[in-house]
Design a protein around this motif. Sequence first.
Motif, PDB file in Angstrom:
ATOM      1  N   THR A  66       0.849  -1.190   0.000  1.00  0.00           N
ATOM      2  CA  THR A  66       0.000   0.000   0.000  1.00  0.00           C
ATOM      3  C   THR A  66       0.885   1.240   0.000  1.00  0.00           C
ATOM      4  N   THR A  67       0.314   2.386   0.336  1.00  0.00           N
ATOM      5  CA  THR A  67       1.062   3.638   0.363  1.00  0.00           C
ATOM      6  C   THR A  67       0.301   4.650   1.199  1.00  0.00           C
ATOM      7  N   GLY A  68       0.913   5.817   1.418  1.00  0.00           N
ATOM      8  CA  GLY A  68       0.234   6.887   2.138  1.00  0.00           C
ATOM      9  C   GLY A  68      -0.133   6.518   3.563  1.00  0.00           C
ATOM     10  N   PRO A  69      -1.256   7.046   4.090  1.00  0.00           N
ATOM     11  CA  PRO A  69      -1.665   6.750   5.460  1.00  0.00           C
ATOM     12  C   PRO A  69      -1.866   5.261   5.733  1.00  0.00           C
ATOM     13  N   SER A  70      -2.281   4.499   4.720  1.00  0.00           N
ATOM     14  CA  SER A  70      -2.446   3.062   4.929  1.00  0.00           C
ATOM     15  C   SER A  70      -1.115   2.389   5.234  1.00  0.00           C
ATOM     16  N   LEU A  71      -0.045   2.880   4.625  1.00  0.00           N
ATOM     17  CA  LEU A  71       1.282   2.326   4.891  1.00  0.00           C
ATOM     18  C   LEU A  71       1.679   2.582   6.339  1.00  0.00           C
ATOM     19  N   ASP A  72       1.442   3.804   6.812  1.00  0.00           N
ATOM     20  CA  ASP A  72       1.755   4.120   8.203  1.00  0.00           C
ATOM     21  C   ASP A  72       0.925   3.272   9.157  1.00  0.00           C
ATOM     22  N   MET A  73      -0.351   3.115   8.853  1.00  0.00           N
ATOM     23  CA  MET A  73      -1.220   2.333   9.726  1.00  0.00           C
ATOM     24  C   MET A  73      -0.801   0.862   9.752  1.00  0.00           C
ATOM     25  N   ALA A  74      -0.427   0.314   8.602  1.00  0.00           N
ATOM     26  CA  ALA A  74       0.013  -1.082   8.554  1.00  0.00           C
ATOM     27  C   ALA A  74       1.199  -1.307   9.481  1.00  0.00           C
ATOM     28  N   GLN A  75       2.143  -0.372   9.481  1.00  0.00           N
ATOM     29  CA  GLN A  75       3.307  -0.507  10.355  1.00  0.00           C
ATOM     30  C   GLN A  75       2.906  -0.375  11.819  1.00  0.00           C
ATOM     31  N   ARG A  76       1.997   0.555  12.117  1.00  0.00           N
ATOM     32  CA  ARG A  76       1.537   0.715  13.502  1.00  0.00           C
ATOM     33  C   ARG A  76       0.851  -0.533  14.011  1.00  0.00           C
ATOM     34  N   LEU A  77       0.219  -1.261  13.114  1.00  0.00           N
ATOM     35  CA  LEU A  77      -0.495  -2.474  13.493  1.00  0.00           C
ATOM     36  C   LEU A  77       0.414  -3.703  13.512  1.00  0.00           C
ATOM     37  N   GLY A  78       1.688  -3.518  13.211  1.00  0.00           N
ATOM     38  CA  GLY A  78       2.640  -4.608  13.357  1.00  0.00           C
ATOM     39  C   GLY A  78       2.879  -5.448  12.126  1.00  0.00           C
ATOM     40  N   PHE A  79       2.436  -4.990  10.937  1.00  0.00           N
ATOM     41  CA  PHE A  79       2.633  -5.755   9.713  1.00  0.00           C
ATOM     42  C   PHE A  79       3.897  -5.320   8.987  1.00  0.00           C
ATOM     43  N   ALA A  80       4.540  -6.275   8.312  1.00  0.00           N
ATOM     44  CA  ALA A  80       5.539  -5.911   7.320  1.00  0.00           C
ATOM     45  C   ALA A  80       4.800  -5.292   6.143  1.00  0.00           C
ATOM     46  N   ALA A  81       5.374  -4.235   5.567  1.00  0.00           N
ATOM     47  CA  ALA A  81       4.668  -3.504   4.508  1.00  0.00           C
ATOM     48  C   ALA A  81       5.645  -3.026   3.451  1.00  0.00           C
ATOM     49  N   VAL A  82       5.125  -2.826   2.244  1.00  0.00           N
ATOM     50  CA  VAL A  82       5.892  -2.328   1.115  1.00  0.00           C
ATOM     51  C   VAL A  82       5.176  -1.120   0.539  1.00  0.00           C
ATOM     52  N   ASP A  83       5.934  -0.045   0.264  1.00  0.00           N
ATOM     53  CA  ASP A  83       5.368   1.145  -0.356  1.00  0.00           C
ATOM     54  C   ASP A  83       5.312   0.921  -1.871  1.00  0.00           C
ATOM     55  N   VAL A  84       4.105   0.879  -2.424  1.00  0.00           N
ATOM     56  CA  VAL A  84       3.963   0.620  -3.856  1.00  0.00           C
ATOM     57  C   VAL A  84       3.827   1.907  -4.663  1.00  0.00           C
ATOM     58  N   SER A  85       4.065   3.062  -4.006  1.00  0.00           N
ATOM     59  CA  SER A  85       4.065   4.341  -4.722  1.00  0.00           C
ATOM     60  C   SER A  85       4.911   5.313  -3.922  1.00  0.00           C
ATOM     61  N   ASP A  86       6.238   5.055  -3.881  1.00  0.00           N
ATOM     62  CA  ASP A  86       7.079   5.826  -2.972  1.00  0.00           C
ATOM     63  C   ASP A  86       7.309   7.262  -3.420  1.00  0.00           C
ATOM     64  N   ASP A  87       6.776   7.632  -4.589  1.00  0.00           N
ATOM     65  CA  ASP A  87       6.877   9.035  -4.995  1.00  0.00           C
ATOM     66  C   ASP A  87       5.715   9.874  -4.473  1.00  0.00           C
ATOM     67  N   GLY A  88       4.767   9.247  -3.772  1.00  0.00           N
ATOM     68  CA  GLY A  88       3.644   9.960  -3.183  1.00  0.00           C
ATOM     69  C   GLY A  88       2.527  10.308  -4.141  1.00  0.00           C
ATOM     70  N   GLU A  89       2.649   9.932  -5.422  1.00  0.00           N
ATOM     71  CA  GLU A  89       1.648  10.342  -6.400  1.00  0.00           C
ATOM     72  C   GLU A  89       0.305   9.651  -6.172  1.00  0.00           C
ATOM     73  N   ALA A  90       0.345   8.401  -5.720  1.00  0.00           N
ATOM     74  CA  ALA A  90      -0.917   7.685  -5.499  1.00  0.00           C
ATOM     75  C   ALA A  90      -1.747   8.373  -4.424  1.00  0.00           C
ATOM     76  N   TYR A  91      -1.106   8.769  -3.327  1.00  0.00           N
ATOM     77  CA  TYR A  91      -1.845   9.446  -2.268  1.00  0.00           C
ATOM     78  C   TYR A  91      -2.332  10.815  -2.730  1.00  0.00           C
ATOM     79  N   ALA A  92      -1.500  11.501  -3.527  1.00  0.00           N
ATOM     80  CA  ALA A  92      -1.923  12.792  -4.067  1.00  0.00           C
ATOM     81  C   ALA A  92      -3.152  12.621  -4.956  1.00  0.00           C
ATOM     82  N   ALA A  93      -3.162  11.567  -5.780  1.00  0.00           N
ATOM     83  CA  ALA A  93      -4.322  11.297  -6.633  1.00  0.00           C
ATOM     84  C   ALA A  93      -5.541  10.947  -5.792  1.00  0.00           C
ATOM     85  N   TYR A  94      -5.328  10.205  -4.718  1.00  0.00           N
ATOM     86  CA  TYR A  94      -6.429   9.836  -3.819  1.00  0.00           C
ATOM     87  C   TYR A  94      -7.043  11.082  -3.195  1.00  0.00           C
TER      88      TYR A  94
END
Length: 400
Positions: A35-63
Amino acid sequence: MRIVVAAAPGMGHLLPAVPVAWAAVSAGHQVLVATTGPSLDMAQRLGFAAVDVSDDGEAYAAYRRLAAREMETRPDGHDLSSAWRRFADPGEDTDRPDDLLLHLVACTVDRTARVIRDWGGDLVLYTTFLCGGQLAASRAGVPSVRVGIGLPHPDFPGLHPERPAPSAAVLDVCPPSLRPEGAGRNGWPLRFVPCNGGGVLPGWLQRRAVRPRVCVTWGSVLDQHGMGPTLDAVLAALEPTGAEVVLATGSATGTDGPLPANVRRVGWVPLSALLPGCAALIHHGGSGTTFTACAQGVPQLVIPQVADQPLNAQAVSDAGIGVAIPRTRPGVREVRDALERVLDDPAVHRACERVRLEIASMPQPGDLVPRLAGLAPAADRPPAPAASPVPRPAEATPAP
């Protein structure tokens, strides 16, 4: 089994899949969140391993642009007698892909598919087609499972010109009392388990409320997009009631002066921890918020704005578990009249308890994990653990 959870940037698209992911981890499977954006931060807070699939931030900007556009073009009101029917059968609208939506999918789908292949994912869980989770699974050649976020939303293949492989299963969290007329029943029933992330509870929230406690929230997105006038009306309607108002709406208050004396502001506090002590919840009709209140048996006052919010508002009204206001910007008197019914009508409270018990009786996430494992390719499934031998009781040692 290796499970990839593919989620859009908004946390409301990740959190519904978390209880299933936790259950899978508890059963010995591996989970990776893409995932990316706030979902990425939340995944880490919840204890999951996570991968940023839009590390340039464009996906969250589009959202965010998508959310802003929806709010800018929202109508003055909704027909809450036919919201579900118009959503489930939109006609030609699904044959015209949305450019902004396509851009959002394009920002994540290639990298999500690569994550699935590189990590060796066996199964993809996704909550909506918004981030392209189903499409990424199709490209990677693995089965996908749609986790319901609330009402049984239909798939709209026309949202993207590339037709992904059909989902192998749908996990349906909608109880019978909330199911719209004509909605399909082809999913696997799943209990909605509220998951709202973590947070530190203030001391006063740990104690039983002396006065009726009413929570007001617009979720994690809408309070940034012009909800101020609506909040003003809600707070003005609540002020003479004497209720203790818990304002969980982020940083924007919508008011120029100080908050009324009966209002407490909180930061990010999980609704699942806040709502059990509340007499009512006033909100926008987001799926996670609506179903968390349903699972807790809390009466609701819904003021829907965009997206699937009118559908949830109609379901709340039809089931009698609260009141929905059709206008997106209601007046003070309109809010006050609706709130009086929510707080004082015994029929609303009985209906809330009925729906709460319905949800509690549905299969829990752990019950469905073996079925999910059955969807993974047989060659990639871990072997079943061998049964441990039953130890024989030790022989008694003769006394000397």
